[in-house]
Design an enzyme around this catalytic site. Structure first.
Site, PDB file in Angstrom:
ATOM      1  N   ASN A 160      -5.035   6.250  -2.246  1.00  0.00           N
ATOM      2  CA  ASN A 160      -4.492   6.792  -0.346  1.00  0.00           C
ATOM      3  C   ASN A 160      -3.400   8.119  -0.864  1.00  0.00           C
ATOM      4  O   ASN A 160      -4.161   8.862  -0.333  1.00  0.00           O
ATOM      5  CB  ASN A 160      -3.657   6.467  -0.056  1.00  0.00           C
ATOM      6  CG  ASN A 160      -3.629   4.759   0.537  1.00  0.00           C
ATOM      7  OD1 ASN A 160      -4.373   4.586   1.625  1.00  0.00           O
ATOM      8  ND2 ASN A 160      -3.277   3.672   0.668  1.00  0.00           N
ATOM      9  N   HIS A 199      -3.526  -3.682  -5.485  1.00  0.00           N
ATOM     10  CA  HIS A 199      -3.423  -3.326  -4.211  1.00  0.00           C
ATOM     11  C   HIS A 199      -4.971  -3.170  -3.734  1.00  0.00           C
ATOM     12  O   HIS A 199      -6.037  -2.659  -4.122  1.00  0.00           O
ATOM     13  CB  HIS A 199      -2.837  -2.208  -4.542  1.00  0.00           C
ATOM     14  CG  HIS A 199      -3.178  -1.161  -2.699  1.00  0.00           C
ATOM     15  ND1 HIS A 199      -3.842   0.109  -2.874  1.00  0.00           N
ATOM     16  CD2 HIS A 199      -3.263  -1.585  -1.150  1.00  0.00           C
ATOM     17  CE1 HIS A 199      -3.958   0.419  -1.374  1.00  0.00           C
ATOM     18  NE2 HIS A 199      -3.411  -0.287  -0.356  1.00  0.00           N
ATOM     19  N   GLU A 234      -5.942  -1.359  -6.805  1.00  0.00           N
ATOM     20  CA  GLU A 234      -5.269  -0.529  -8.377  1.00  0.00           C
ATOM     21  C   GLU A 234      -4.336  -1.334  -8.638  1.00  0.00           C
ATOM     22  O   GLU A 234      -3.823  -2.410  -7.710  1.00  0.00           O
ATOM     23  CB  GLU A 234      -4.898   0.164  -7.294  1.00  0.00           C
ATOM     24  CG  GLU A 234      -5.681   1.436  -6.702  1.00  0.00           C
ATOM     25  CD  GLU A 234      -4.971   2.276  -5.854  1.00  0.00           C
ATOM     26  OE1 GLU A 234      -4.984   2.804  -5.779  1.00  0.00           O
ATOM     27  OE2 GLU A 234      -4.267   1.670  -5.047  1.00  0.00           O
ATOM     28  N   SER A 292       0.925  -1.146   0.717  1.00  0.00           N
ATOM     29  CA  SER A 292       0.060  -0.538   0.252  1.00  0.00           C
ATOM     30  C   SER A 292       0.530   1.026   0.580  1.00  0.00           C
ATOM     31  O   SER A 292       0.331   2.392  -0.052  1.00  0.00           O
ATOM     32  CB  SER A 292      -0.997   0.196   1.328  1.00  0.00           C
ATOM     33  OG  SER A 292      -0.671  -0.225   1.980  1.00  0.00           O
TER      34      SER A 292
END
Length: 506
Positions: free
Chosen positions: A188, A138, A150, A117
């Site tokens: 993120n 991810h 992802e 991550s």
């Protein structure tokens, strides 16, 4: 296909459940055999529960459970393995060493995917003999419910691998978005817009934690306020992600961390997992504070400044609520003055328009037709007038939150930051606009994708907001992105990828 999942923790078991449910055979390995046994039991229990609730047929659940194969070690030979998904400790040395061992025991055609991550995929791949085999994949927790992943090709990932992996993910029931190998990847990174601006509002004492969260939920429509979200994720985790992304993008002002977080992290105020964060948790935690009662005079006359759409909407809403709204251009000696603020503050309007400083207040246009209206109060406001203004705005069943006067108020600043960070992702070409909105909506639970959200406001109006924020504060984090500015001037949607220069070559 036959997939090997390495790591039997929360993420590994979730990935295993997703894969067997989609019809794949899954080998599950970990350095601790008892962790594998626990994960297998967990996954089979979740499959049983899905069958009991009717989400899976009994035979389907039993078949999925039968396709789960426990391994004695993560690096045993496996000639039929086509894809490895690693979900171990977020440590570069640990991941690199694991993939080195897997290179030796798995067929050359097997794809190696890391669920990292935060670590650069390229950096992990740099330690391998065959870096072209490695790619990022991810997932988000809980994997079976968060239906997006992802796909992150590294600098040496072989051509076509990202397309193949994205197709595999989609065929297995999740949405796949391909993103660049940059700090925070996509979700993120985009999520920094909300929390960094919320912390900035707290730094400036614009509103307390509870008020910011209530405005985020009731005005913007978020499922959780930013401080509730940080408590759920863990402030220690959030702070590390914020710092990593800020440093990775070479200290971008738009991503600037707050000075508030290091002390809170050091004090153990991490949120739910430590029992206290921005809120307290557990059996002895206090109940949420009730909304303060409305004590002012709702019959006091109101004058609304301006003649634009925000003023007209406010005039119509208050008239419908039964308030005494003076006719346009009218005035009365003791009338409250309401200013629909857009990127500016009430103090500036008082100075520029010669308004009575004790009786002038701001109202966020984003909140006019929402369950919660947001009232801006300057340091010069008369307390009685402030209570009356809250009472007027509360008529018709609205809840009213009073905040300190600041450029843009709370909801505008949160929304502007959410859109700005997403627009900077699009501007850098880190992901396609459609993928940005898809991933953020699924990964963060926003009511709209950030670029589509900006389009609901309008690119030109968003540019006006951000330009006003920059002018009022001088803070470069409010600087409009080229993505927003160009589309506002050209009449394009923020979701429109536009025409690239390569089209000039035929």
């Amino acid at each position: 296909m036959r997939i090997r999942v390495v790591g039997a923790g929360v993420m590994g078991r979730g990935i295993a459940q997703w894969a067997v449910t989609a019809g794949h055979t899954v080998e599950l390995g970990d350095t601790r055999r008892e962790s594998v046994e626990g994960a297998v039991g967990f996954v089979r229990g979740m499959l049983d529960r899905a069958a009991e609730k009717g989400r899976l047929g009994r035979a389907e659940a039993d078949g999925a459970a039968a396709r789960l194969v426990p391994l004695d070690a993560p690096d045993v030979p496996g000639e039929e393995v086509e894809l490895v998904i690693e979900a171990v400790l977020e440590d570069l040395a640990v991941k690199t060493e694991l993939f080195r061992r897997l290179e030796e025991v798995l067929p050359p055609a097997a794809v190696l995917a890391t669920n990292t991550s935060s670590l650069p995929v390229t950096l992990i791949a740099a330690g391998l003999r065959q870096p072209e085999r490695l790619i990022g994949l991810h997932f988000f927790n809980p994997v079976p419910l968060m239906k997006v992943a992802e796909v992150i090709p590294g600098a040496r990932t072989r051509p076509g691998l990202a397309e193949w992996l994205a197709g595999t993910v989609r065929a297995s029931g999740h949405t796949a978005v391909t993103v660049a190998d940059t700090p925070g990847f996509l979700v993120n990174h985009a999520g920094r817009g909300l929390v960094t601006e919320a912390l900035a509002l707290l730094e400036e004492r614009v509103a307390p934690v509870e008020a910011v969260d209530r405005i985020a939920r009731d005005v913007l429509g978020l499922r959780m306020g930013p401080f509730e979200l940080m408590d759920l994720t863990g402030l220690d985790v959030t702070a590390k992600v914020v710092d990593t992304i800020w440093e990775g993008f070479r200290y971008s002002e738009r991503l600037r961390p707050s000075f508030l977080t290091p002390n809170r992290v050091a004090a153990g105020l991490h949120g739910r997992k430590t029992g206290e964060g921005f809120y307290r948790y557990g059996p002895e935690a206090p109940e949420p504070a009730p909304e303060p009662p409305v004590t002012g005079d709702a019959r006091r006359a109101v004058r609304i400044t301006g003649t634009g759409p925000d003023a007209r909407a406010l005039r119509a809403a208050l008239t419908a609520d039964g308030a005494e709204v003076l006719p346009e251009g009218g005035d009365a000696p003791d009338a409250l003055v309401l200013v629909p603020v857009w990127g500016t503050g009430v103090a500036r309007a008082v100075a520029e328009l010669g308004l009575p400083r004790g009786r002038s207040f701001g109202l966020d246009p984003l909140s006019v037709d929402r369950p919660r209206r947001v009232l801006s109060v300057t340091p010069a406001a008369d307390p009685v007038a402030a209570r009356d203004a809250r009472a007027v705005l509360a008529a018709g069943g609205h809840t009213v939150t009073a905040v300190r006067d600041t450029a843009g108020s709370v909801a505008q600043r949160l929304l502007s930051s959410i859109v700005s960070v997403a627009a900077s992702v699009a501007e850098r070409g880190l992901a396609r606009p459609a993928d940005i909105d898809t991933a953020v909506t699924a990964g963060l639970g926003y009511p709209h994708g950030p670029l589509a959200w900006g389009d609901r406001v309008g690119a030109d109006r968003l540019l006006e907001l951000q330009s006003a924020l920059l002018d009022a504060t001088g803070d470069p984090r409010h600087r409009p992105t080229r993505w927003v500015a160009d589309r506002a001037r050209l009449g394009l949607a923020l979701t429109d990828p536009g025409t690239g220069p390569q089209t000039a070559y035929g």
